[in-house]
Write an enzyme that holds these catalytic residues in place. Structure first.
Site, PDB file in Angstrom:
ATOM      1  N   ASP B 117      -9.065  10.164  23.444  1.00 29.65           N
ATOM      2  CA  ASP B 117     -10.187  10.667  24.221  1.00 29.65           C
ATOM      3  C   ASP B 117     -10.161  12.195  24.168  1.00 29.65           C
ATOM      4  OD1 ASP B 117      -8.163  11.383  25.893  1.00 29.65           O
ATOM      5  OD2 ASP B 117      -8.762  10.098  27.546  1.00 29.65           O
ATOM      6  N   ASP B 293     -11.888   0.215  26.270  1.00 30.89           N
ATOM      7  CA  ASP B 293     -10.519   0.552  26.663  1.00 30.89           C
ATOM      8  C   ASP B 293     -10.476   0.504  28.165  1.00 30.89           C
ATOM      9  OD1 ASP B 293      -9.933   3.436  28.082  1.00 30.89           O
ATOM     10  OD2 ASP B 293     -11.871   3.389  27.070  1.00 30.89           O
ATOM     11  N   CYS B 331      -0.531 -19.801  26.045  1.00 31.30           N
ATOM     12  CA  CYS B 331      -0.393 -18.374  25.751  1.00 31.30           C
ATOM     13  C   CYS B 331       0.921 -18.123  25.023  1.00 31.30           C
ATOM     14  CB  CYS B 331      -0.435 -17.577  27.054  1.00 31.30           C
ATOM     15  SG  CYS B 331      -0.160 -15.812  26.807  1.00 31.30           S
ATOM     16  N   CYS B 333       2.583 -15.352  24.705  1.00 36.43           N
ATOM     17  CA  CYS B 333       3.245 -14.091  25.067  1.00 36.43           C
ATOM     18  C   CYS B 333       4.623 -14.332  25.670  1.00 36.43           C
ATOM     19  CB  CYS B 333       2.362 -13.287  26.009  1.00 36.43           C
ATOM     20  SG  CYS B 333       2.621 -13.644  27.757  1.00 36.43           S
ATOM     21  N   CYS B 336       4.957 -15.953  29.116  1.00 37.57           N
ATOM     22  CA  CYS B 336       4.680 -17.389  29.211  1.00 37.57           C
ATOM     23  C   CYS B 336       5.817 -18.249  28.653  1.00 37.57           C
ATOM     24  CB  CYS B 336       3.321 -17.709  28.601  1.00 37.57           C
ATOM     25  SG  CYS B 336       1.985 -17.060  29.653  1.00 37.57           S
ATOM     26  N   HIS B 361       1.471  -9.925  29.270  1.00 38.11           N
ATOM     27  CA  HIS B 361       0.598 -11.097  29.409  1.00 38.11           C
ATOM     28  C   HIS B 361      -0.865 -10.679  29.518  1.00 38.11           C
ATOM     29  CE1 HIS B 361      -1.000 -14.983  30.479  1.00 38.11           C
ATOM     30  NE2 HIS B 361      -1.690 -14.360  31.426  1.00 38.11           N
TER      31      HIS B 361
END
Lengths: 407, 407
Positions: B117, B293, B331, B333, B336, B361
C-alpha cells in the site's frame, strides 16, 4: 519392597518372559553401542507410540504445546519424544478434560512418544504456600490460589489419565544449597514415594505406560549412590537423575553424574532431567546419559538468543541489521529460510514470528546435535565430536571424566 | 495529464506493442469469464513473481510477516499474493534496510507476488500530529515521535525500494462521516497525487512494478463516479476502491461499489481495499471486484474468533471445552488437526499457539472461500454459491444488485 530383577533388559538378554512385572511388550530398550572412548551410549527406546533414537532431547510441551510451535513444525525439528507437564495440565485444562479429549496424544496431535513429569518440580518451584508431609504435598495453584494436593498416588493417577507413554515418580525436590539433613530427608522421602508410585502404577496393570524412578541426593556423591542403589533395588524400567541444573556449577553436576551413573543398570534408559545447555548435553552423554529435556532452547529462542555451531547469537544485536546470512548455512529449519537481518527485524518490531522462528531453530539445533552425537557414538568418535563442538562454541571442555576441570 | 489508452488490455486485445507505457511484459491481466448471473469475474493476474488467480484475497503482512504465521504455513493456506504496509516498513526496519536485505520478497521469504500500500491509510489512522497540504503529509511516528514526511513521490520511492510487484498511489484518506466539502477536497487531492505518483513511477522506468490508482469519494456516488473517470483518464494498469469499510453500513458500501465499478475499465483488475467480512467479499465479488485485503481473519483469529461454514465460533466459549470435533471437518489446515477443545484450552491458557492456529485457520478459510467463488463463477453459478454461503453463515443477502436491500 520389590526386589525382583531382570524384567527390563537389553533385548538380547530378555530371558525371563514370565516375570509379571516385565515392561509391556511394546516397551523395549535396545542398547546398541557404547562409545570406545567414553561412556556415551547409542540406544533405541521402543514404546507403543513408536521408537526414540537415543541420546535424545525432548522439547517441553508445558501445557500441551511447545510455546509458539505447531505440532507439525515440532515434528520437522526431528524431535521423536516430547515432555509435557503434569502440574500444568492438571491445573489447566485438568486431566479429566485431556482424557475426555482422547488423552494427551490426541489432545496435542502428537502420535509419537510422550513423557510426563510427576508435577513435583513445579509444586516446589511454582506453587504457593506449599506444605509437605509424608503423605504428600498441599499447595495453592499459582493461577488462582485454589487449594490442591499432590501425593505419589495422585501423581500416578493424573499421569494415567493423561495417558503418556512414560510417567515419572513424584519426588521431593528441594533447592540447593541446603543443609545435609534437609537434602537427606528429601532424598529418602523421594525413595519412599517412588515405591508408592510403583505400587500405584502396578495396581493399575497398565500395558501402555511405564514409570521411571528419579535419583535425588543433591551434590553429595555418597547420598546419590545410596539413593540410586535403593531405587535400583525397586527395579524400575528406567532411571532419571533429578535435582541438578538448579544453579550449581557445571563441574558439580558432572561430578554428581560420575558418582550416580555407574550405580544405574546398563540395560535401562538414563534420563537427566531439566538439562540443559548444548555443552551440558554433550558432557552428560559422555558420562552415560541417554535422555534430556529442557526449556532452554525455546525460552532462549523467545528471548532472541539462537544457537549456532559458532556459539549463541543475540539477534537483537545491531550487528545483524543488514546481515544477509541465515543463522546456519546448512540448517533446514524455517528460520534459516530467512536472513539474520529479517529475524532481527522481527524481534525489534516485537512480531510473534521472531520468538516462533527462533524457538524452531533452537529445537532443530538441539535435534541436529543429538543426531550428530548418535552418529559419532556408533563411529567410536564421540570424544572427537564433543571437542569439535565445544571448540566451535568457544567453550572449554568443562571437566574430563578423570576429574580434571577445564575452563 | 497522460491520456493515452490501450496500454493495459485483456490479453487478446493487446495490439499496440510499441506503446511506451505498456505494462512490462511480465504483467498481464487475463479476464477469463464473467458470471452469467452477476458481475462476478474470474481472471488471472500475471506478475514477475507468478500468477494470482482472481477473485483473490491477500493476507496482510504488516511488518513483513502475517502476525504469528511463518511463510511456509502462509503459502499452505493457498494465498497467492500478500499485502505489506509501506508506512510500517518505512518506520521499521526502514526501506533501505529491506533493500539491503534483498527487497521485500527475499526479506519475507515469499517468492510469490506482493502488493504494497502507499502508507496513506496508516498516516491518517496511526500517525500523530498529522499535517497535510498539497505537497504531502508531515506527521510524527506512532513509535517514537520522529517527525516524518510522506509525499506522492516519496511513497513511490519507498515502494520502489521495497520492490513489491504492485505499488499503490498515495491518497488523502479522511474519516467518515465528514462534510461534503472535506470529502470532495480529499478526493480531488487524491487524484492530483495519483498523477504525481504515476509521473514519479514512469520516471523510474521500472519493468518489475506496476502502480494502481485508488478511487476515493466517500459515500457520494457522483463524486465516486467523477473520481473514477478522472483516474481512468490517467490510464492506470488497475484500480482500487479506497475509503470504504471504515464504519459505514454494509449497504452503503455495496451501493458505492455499484456506482463506482461500472466506471472502471473491464480489462483491468479491481481491488477493494481493506475489506472485509466473508459476506462482504462475496457481495463485492458479485459487484465486479477482483482483489481484497483485510486484517480481519488474522486479527479475529488472535482474538479466538474462527470462521466456519456454519458461521463464526468464539473459541473461548465453555461449550467447546470437551468438544472433540475440528473447526471444520474438511479443512486441511494445521488447526483442524486438533479438537475444538484443544484450541479452546490454548486460548484459556494464553498459549501463543492459540492465536497462531486460529489465524492460519481463518486465512485458510478465506482462501477456500475464494477458491469456491472462482469455481462457481466459471460454472455460472456464483449467485447460488453466494446464497449457500450466506445461508450457512446465517447472514441475509445484504443488498441485491438491483438495489433492494436485504437484512
Amino acid at each position: 519392597m520389590q526386589t525382583e530383577s531382570g524384567k527390563w533388559k537389553v533385548e538380547s538378554r530378555l530371558t525371563k518372559a514370565s516375570v509379571c512385572r516385565s515392561p509391556p511388550s511394546a516397551f523395549r530398550f535396545d542398547l546398541k553401542h557404547t562409545d570406545a572412548g567414553s561412556a556415551a551410549r547409542r540406544s533405541t527406546l521402543h514404546t507403543p507410540h513408536g521408537s526414540v533414537e537415543m541420546p535424545a532431547f525432548m522439547p517441553v510441551c508445558t501445557l500441551g504445546t511447545v510455546k509458539g510451535v505447531d505440532i507439525g513444525r515440532l515434528g520437522e525439528t526431528g524431535a521423536q519424544m516430547v515432555l509435557s507437564n503434569t502440574y500444568h495440565l492438571a491445573l489447566r485444562p485438568g486431566e479429566e478434560t485431556v482424557a475426555a479429549l482422547g488423552g494427551l496424544h490426541k489432545f496435542m496431535g502428537w502420535s509419537d512418544p510422550i513423557l510426563t513429569d510427576s508435577g513435583g518440580f513445579q509444586v516446589f518451584s511454582l506453587a504457593q504456600r506449599t506444605k509437605i508431609d509424608e503423605q504428600g504435598v498441599t499447595f495453592r495453584s499459582h493461577i488462582d490460589g485454589t487449594l490442591l494436593e499432590l501425593s505419589p498416588e495422585r501423581s500416578v493417577s493424573i499421569q494415567a489419565a493423561l495417558a503418556s507413554d512414560i510417567a515419572m515418580v513424584l519426588d521431593h525436590v528441594i533447592g540447593l544449597p541446603n543443609s545435609p539433613e534437609a537434602v537427606a530427608e528429601a532424598t529418602w522421602r523421594s525413595v519412599r514415594w517412588a515405591e508408592r508410585c510403583l505400587k500405584a502404577q502396578m495396581a493399575s496393570s497398565r500395558e501402555d505406560q511405564i514409570l521411571l524412578a528419579i535419583v535425588q541426593g543433591g551434590l553429595d556423591p555418597d547420598l546419590r549412590r545410596q539413593c540410586a542403589k535403593a531405587l535400583v533395588a525397586l527395579d524400575f524400567p528406567g532411571y532419571a537423575i533429578g535435582g541438578l541444573s538448579v544453579g550449581e556449577e557445571p563441574a558439580d553436576m558432572y561430578r554428581t553424574l560420575e558418582a550416580t551413573v555407574p550405580e544405574l543398570p546398563v540395560d535401562r534408559p538414563r534420563y537427566l532431567m531439566g538439562v540443559g545447555r548444548p555443552e551440558d548435553l554433550l558432557e552428560s552423554i559422555a558420562r552415560g546419559i541417554d535422555m534430556f529435556d529442557c526449556v532452554m532452547p525455546t525460552r532462549n529462542g523467545r528471548n532472541a538468543l539462537v544457537y549456532t555451531d559458532q556459539g549463541p547469537l543475540r539477534l537483537r544485536n545491531a550487528a545483524h541489521e543488514v546481515n544477509n546470512r541465515p543463522l546456519e548455512e546448512n540448517c533446514p529449519c524455517p528460520a534459516c529460510r530467512h536472513s539474520r537481518g529479517y529475524l532481527r527485524h522481527l524481534f525489534q518490531a516485537k512480531e510473534m514470528l521472531g520468538p516462533i522462528l527462533a524457538s524452531i531453530h533452537n529445537l532443530t539445533y538441539y535435534q541436529r546435535l543429538m543426531l550428530g552425537a548418535r552418529e559419532a557414538i556408533v563411529a567410536d568418535r564421540f570424544d572427537e565430536f564433543r571437542q569439535e563442538k565445544l571448540c566451535g562454541w568457544g567453550v572449554g571442555r568443562m571437566q574430563s571424566r578423570s576429574g580434571t576441570q577445564g575452563k
